[in-house]
Scaffold this active site. Structure first.
Site, PDB file in Angstrom:
ATOM      1  N   ARG A  50      25.071  24.680  32.094  1.00 59.35           N
ATOM      2  CA  ARG A  50      23.902  23.889  32.466  1.00 59.35           C
ATOM      3  C   ARG A  50      22.613  24.527  31.977  1.00 59.35           C
ATOM      4  O   ARG A  50      21.544  23.964  32.111  1.00 59.35           O
ATOM      5  CB  ARG A  50      23.856  23.717  33.987  1.00 59.35           C
ATOM      6  CG  ARG A  50      24.898  22.711  34.459  1.00 59.35           C
ATOM      7  CD  ARG A  50      24.919  22.621  35.949  1.00 59.35           C
ATOM      8  NE  ARG A  50      25.157  23.953  36.537  1.00 59.35           N
ATOM      9  CZ  ARG A  50      25.276  24.188  37.834  1.00 59.35           C
ATOM     10  NH1 ARG A  50      25.173  23.211  38.692  1.00 59.35           N
ATOM     11  NH2 ARG A  50      25.500  25.399  38.274  1.00 59.35           N
ATOM     12  N   LYS A 149      41.373  32.510  37.886  1.00 61.77           N
ATOM     13  CA  LYS A 149      41.528  32.839  39.286  1.00 61.77           C
ATOM     14  C   LYS A 149      40.147  33.022  39.897  1.00 61.77           C
ATOM     15  O   LYS A 149      39.216  33.317  39.164  1.00 61.77           O
ATOM     16  CB  LYS A 149      42.376  34.091  39.465  1.00 61.77           C
ATOM     17  CG  LYS A 149      41.671  35.377  39.001  1.00 61.77           C
ATOM     18  CD  LYS A 149      42.279  36.590  39.610  1.00 61.77           C
ATOM     19  CE  LYS A 149      41.581  37.002  40.867  1.00 61.77           C
ATOM     20  NZ  LYS A 149      40.520  37.997  40.702  1.00 61.77           N
ATOM     21  N   HIS A 179      44.971  37.648  34.280  1.00 58.93           N
ATOM     22  CA  HIS A 179      44.872  38.463  33.061  1.00 58.93           C
ATOM     23  C   HIS A 179      45.769  39.702  33.107  1.00 58.93           C
ATOM     24  O   HIS A 179      46.073  40.283  32.070  1.00 58.93           O
ATOM     25  CB  HIS A 179      43.415  38.804  32.722  1.00 58.93           C
ATOM     26  CG  HIS A 179      42.805  39.893  33.543  1.00 58.93           C
ATOM     27  ND1 HIS A 179      42.326  39.696  34.801  1.00 58.93           N
ATOM     28  CD2 HIS A 179      42.585  41.195  33.267  1.00 58.93           C
ATOM     29  CE1 HIS A 179      41.841  40.822  35.268  1.00 58.93           C
ATOM     30  NE2 HIS A 179      41.979  41.764  34.354  1.00 58.93           N
ATOM     31  N   LYS A 183      48.364  42.073  30.106  1.00 58.65           N
ATOM     32  CA  LYS A 183      48.227  43.500  29.794  1.00 58.65           C
ATOM     33  C   LYS A 183      49.510  44.003  29.153  1.00 58.65           C
ATOM     34  O   LYS A 183      50.608  43.618  29.551  1.00 58.65           O
ATOM     35  CB  LYS A 183      47.913  44.299  31.065  1.00 58.65           C
ATOM     36  CG  LYS A 183      46.488  44.049  31.571  1.00 58.65           C
ATOM     37  CD  LYS A 183      46.091  45.048  32.619  1.00 58.65           C
ATOM     38  CE  LYS A 183      44.779  44.642  33.259  1.00 58.65           C
ATOM     39  NZ  LYS A 183      43.615  45.311  32.712  1.00 58.65           N
ATOM     40  N   ASP A 236      41.272  39.032  46.272  1.00 60.53           N
ATOM     41  CA  ASP A 236      40.807  39.237  44.899  1.00 60.53           C
ATOM     42  C   ASP A 236      41.880  39.883  44.015  1.00 60.53           C
ATOM     43  O   ASP A 236      41.999  39.549  42.845  1.00 60.53           O
ATOM     44  CB  ASP A 236      39.549  40.123  44.924  1.00 60.53           C
ATOM     45  CG  ASP A 236      38.927  40.312  43.551  1.00 60.53           C
ATOM     46  OD1 ASP A 236      38.753  39.301  42.849  1.00 60.53           O
ATOM     47  OD2 ASP A 236      38.617  41.464  43.172  1.00 60.53           O
ATOM     48  N   HIS A 241      47.117  39.536  40.921  1.00 60.13           N
ATOM     49  CA  HIS A 241      47.563  40.601  40.015  1.00 60.13           C
ATOM     50  C   HIS A 241      48.718  41.433  40.599  1.00 60.13           C
ATOM     51  O   HIS A 241      49.740  41.638  39.949  1.00 60.13           O
ATOM     52  CB  HIS A 241      46.410  41.561  39.704  1.00 60.13           C
ATOM     53  CG  HIS A 241      45.173  40.884  39.192  1.00 60.13           C
ATOM     54  ND1 HIS A 241      45.221  39.795  38.363  1.00 60.13           N
ATOM     55  CD2 HIS A 241      43.851  41.152  39.386  1.00 60.13           C
ATOM     56  CE1 HIS A 241      43.974  39.421  38.066  1.00 60.13           C
ATOM     57  NE2 HIS A 241      43.137  40.230  38.679  1.00 60.13           N
ATOM     58  N   LYS A 339      38.076  49.343  45.502  1.00 60.22           N
ATOM     59  CA  LYS A 339      36.896  49.624  44.666  1.00 60.22           C
ATOM     60  C   LYS A 339      36.355  50.995  45.066  1.00 60.22           C
ATOM     61  O   LYS A 339      36.555  51.444  46.196  1.00 60.22           O
ATOM     62  CB  LYS A 339      35.807  48.589  44.928  1.00 60.22           C
ATOM     63  CG  LYS A 339      36.255  47.159  44.690  1.00 60.22           C
ATOM     64  CD  LYS A 339      35.819  46.646  43.347  1.00 60.22           C
ATOM     65  CE  LYS A 339      36.210  45.191  43.155  1.00 60.22           C
ATOM     66  NZ  LYS A 339      36.648  44.879  41.808  1.00 60.22           N
TER      67      LYS A 339
HETATM   68  C1  BG6 Z   1      39.539  40.740  38.495  1.00 62.39           C
HETATM   69  C2  BG6 Z   1      38.935  40.989  39.847  1.00 62.39           C
HETATM   70  O1  BG6 Z   1      40.506  39.735  38.576  1.00 62.39           O
HETATM   71  O2  BG6 Z   1      40.155  41.937  38.030  1.00 62.39           O
HETATM   72  C3  BG6 Z   1      37.925  42.118  39.779  1.00 62.39           C
HETATM   73  O3  BG6 Z   1      38.287  39.809  40.305  1.00 62.39           O
HETATM   74  C4  BG6 Z   1      38.532  43.351  39.160  1.00 62.39           C
HETATM   75  O4  BG6 Z   1      37.404  42.420  41.065  1.00 62.39           O
HETATM   76  C5  BG6 Z   1      39.249  43.006  37.843  1.00 62.39           C
HETATM   77  O5  BG6 Z   1      37.493  44.279  38.910  1.00 62.39           O
HETATM   78  C6  BG6 Z   1      40.034  44.195  37.341  1.00 62.39           C
HETATM   79  O6  BG6 Z   1      40.507  43.924  36.051  1.00 62.39           O
HETATM   80  P1  BG6 Z   1      40.809  45.099  35.026  1.00 62.39           P
HETATM   81  O7  BG6 Z   1      41.423  44.422  33.848  1.00 62.39           O
HETATM   82  O8  BG6 Z   1      39.490  45.759  34.735  1.00 62.39           O
HETATM   83  O9  BG6 Z   1      41.739  46.023  35.728  1.00 62.39           O
END
Ligand code: BG6
Length: 491
Positions: A50, A149, A179, A183, A236, A241, A339
């Site tokens: 936008r 996601k 994602h 990997k 998250d 993952h 984190k």
């Molecule tokens: C994301 C999360 O899906 O994956 C983030 O929303 C996280 O909070 C990230 O930091 C981590 O991805 P990677 O590839 O850096 O391990």
């Protein structure tokens, strides 16, 4: 070395095209693939948002971002020229009926081309965007939609999104991206397990003592505070993952690599996860929130200072998960993510059972169980630790030593951007590495129950200092079972 095969001509439309994900991950990934000449000259990438941006300002923003994220390298001037030519910016609110002409025009020129719609927006508007795509007649039989996601924030919202998207796209046209499945090390799990006869006989209760999956990050929430605060570590990272990795470790051998065969095996694992209810939630889960501390020699603020308000959200979670099936009876899977932990370090550790009868005397050294460490980052690779005789005279001494394979050292060509691989899989029309609707929903059911149990028992995150490995209860979770977390070994 395997040849890099070009993909068929495509048009890729990114909604949220100037957002963080697009600039930081998607466009750098596409640029890298273009460098390897995987795209035909008529493949195009359209960023939709936008924001009021003229074409030059947009191109400058992309170039700056490619440089910032190390995609653009010295000598890439020609690649950039080629890439810039396929880029287009369209100002549009994807939920509204006006302003679609530039996209419609693009498609009328080549009606049979592959069309990928990448929704890198807030999940709340996935349904409305899909509805507009249908209303405008933009979804052809080669149409695919990619959903970032999180798919919702609980089972009900996920079902709603899946329903709305499903009204426009068939399930095999929907690519729910995680994602982590792109990997290198996660993909390698399949090769490791099913390309070697060595592990499969031992891959079960009786031979494996337990499994650990850790995804540790040293970063805080930074500018993503508003999003993260609504989600927390469980939603998250674990819902997607970590559960996906658990599935790949725990699934039965698939009969082929076919997309639905693998996904069919993964869903069985998710269905076999033992629910964690109110009676057990305190014993089987630990949650924490970081306070100020020091990481890599620098002082870092606490979560609430970053957020600039009080919050009950967890930034750390550890769980003892159990899988109720024959293969994994009495083999716990310890899951952990957070984190502001000391390192960016992600690893799956398969710890094998101890030797049944030791013939070694204590003074000869400690007899440690074998471990198979599958490292995701940093230094993706695999390490198998084995007990070995220390060479030299002076009596028998034993020691655990690693057999180590680091991908970056072992292979000449190596990509570490998972999005490169996944985007190419979308264009190729291979959804095997993406989550099927039932996987997402089953994962949410398990997660929802944990969240419900936290609420019912008034479980609150324990503070932990930034730069530590989470609240002390996380170590206790393992200690109670006479086990310990594997901390980064610095391989
Ligand atoms: C994301 C999360 O899906 O994956 C983030 O929303 C996280 O909070 C990230 O930091 C981590 O991805 P990677 O590839 O850096 O391990």
């Amino acid at each position: 070395m395997a040849e890099i095969l070009p993909v068929e001509p495509f048009d890729l439309i990114i909604f949220g095209g100037t957002g963080d994900l697009s600039m930081r991950k998607l466009l750098p990934a596409l640029f890298n693939r273009d460098r390897d000449q995987q795209f035909s000259p008529d493949s195009r990438i359209v960023a939709v948002s936008r924001a009021e941006l003229d074409p030059d300002a947009f191109l400058k923003q992309v170039l700056d971002s490619l440089k910032e994220h190390n995609a653009y390298q010295k000598g890439d001037a020609e690649v950039w020229k080629r890439f810039a030519k396929r880029l287009l910016y369209v100002r549009l609110d994807g939920t509204k009926p006006d302003g679609w002409e530039p996209i419609a025009d693009l498609f009328t020129q080549q009606a049979e081309k592959i069309r990928v719609f990448y929704l890198a927006t807030s999940p709340g508007i996935y349904g409305p965007i899909c509805q507009m795509l249908a209303q405008k007649g933009l979804v052809n039989r080669h149409g695919r939609v990619v959903l970032e996601k999180p798919i919702g924030h609980d089972l009900v919202s996920a079902e709603q999104i899946n329903l709305e998207v499903g009204r426009v796209f068939q399930e095999d046209q929907v690519y729910r991206i995680d994602h982590y499945l792109g990997k290198e090390s996660v993909q390698n799990l399949i090769t490791l397990r099913f390309g070697n006869s060595l592990f499969e006989p031992l891959w079960r209760s009786g031979y494996i003592d337990h499994v650990q999956i850790t995804v540790a990050e040293s970063i805080g929430v930074g500018s993503r505070g508003d999003y993260y605060d609504k989600m927390g570590a469980l939603r998250d990272m674990v819902q997607n993952h970590i559960l996906q990795m658990l599935c790949l470790v725990a699934m039965e051998p698939p009969i082929s690599l076919d997309q639905d065969i693998i996904r069919g095996e993964k869903i069985k694992v998710l269905r076999a996860l033992r629910p964690i209810g109110v009676d057990e939630v305190k014993a089987k889960t630990v949650i924490g929130q970081y306070t100020e501390g020091v990481i890599g020699g620098s002082a870092v603020p606490g979560y609430e200072s970053e957020l600039k308000r009080k919050s009950p959200t967890e930034t750390f979670v550890a769980i003892k998960a159990e899988i109720d099936n024959w293969r994994w009876a009495n083999v716990p899977f310890y899951l952990r993510t957070g984190k502001r932990l000391p390192d960016r370090y992600s690893e799956i550790v398969i710890q094998f059972s101890p030797v049944k009868h030791s013939i070694f005397k204590p003074h000869m050294g400690e007899l440690l169980p074998n471990t198979l460490n599958i490292r995701l980052q940093p230094n993706d690779g695999v390490t198998l630790s084995m007990m070995t005789k220390e060479p030299g005279p002076g009596g028998l001494r034993i020691r655990s030593m690693p057999l180590n394979l680091t991908f970056a050292d072992a292979f000449e060509r190596y990509y570490n951007n998972a999005y490169e691989r996944l985007l190419m899989e979308v264009v190729r029309g291979n959804p095997a590495l993406f989550m099927r609707r039932d996987e997402v929903e089953t994962a949410w059911s398990w997660i929802d129950q944990i969240i419900g149990a936290w609420q019912a028992t008034n479980t609150k995150p324990q503070p932990y200092m930034a730069g530590s490995w989470g609240p002390s209860r996380s170590a206790l979770l393992m200690d109670r079972d006479h086990r310990a977390w594997h901390e980064s070994q610095g391989w």
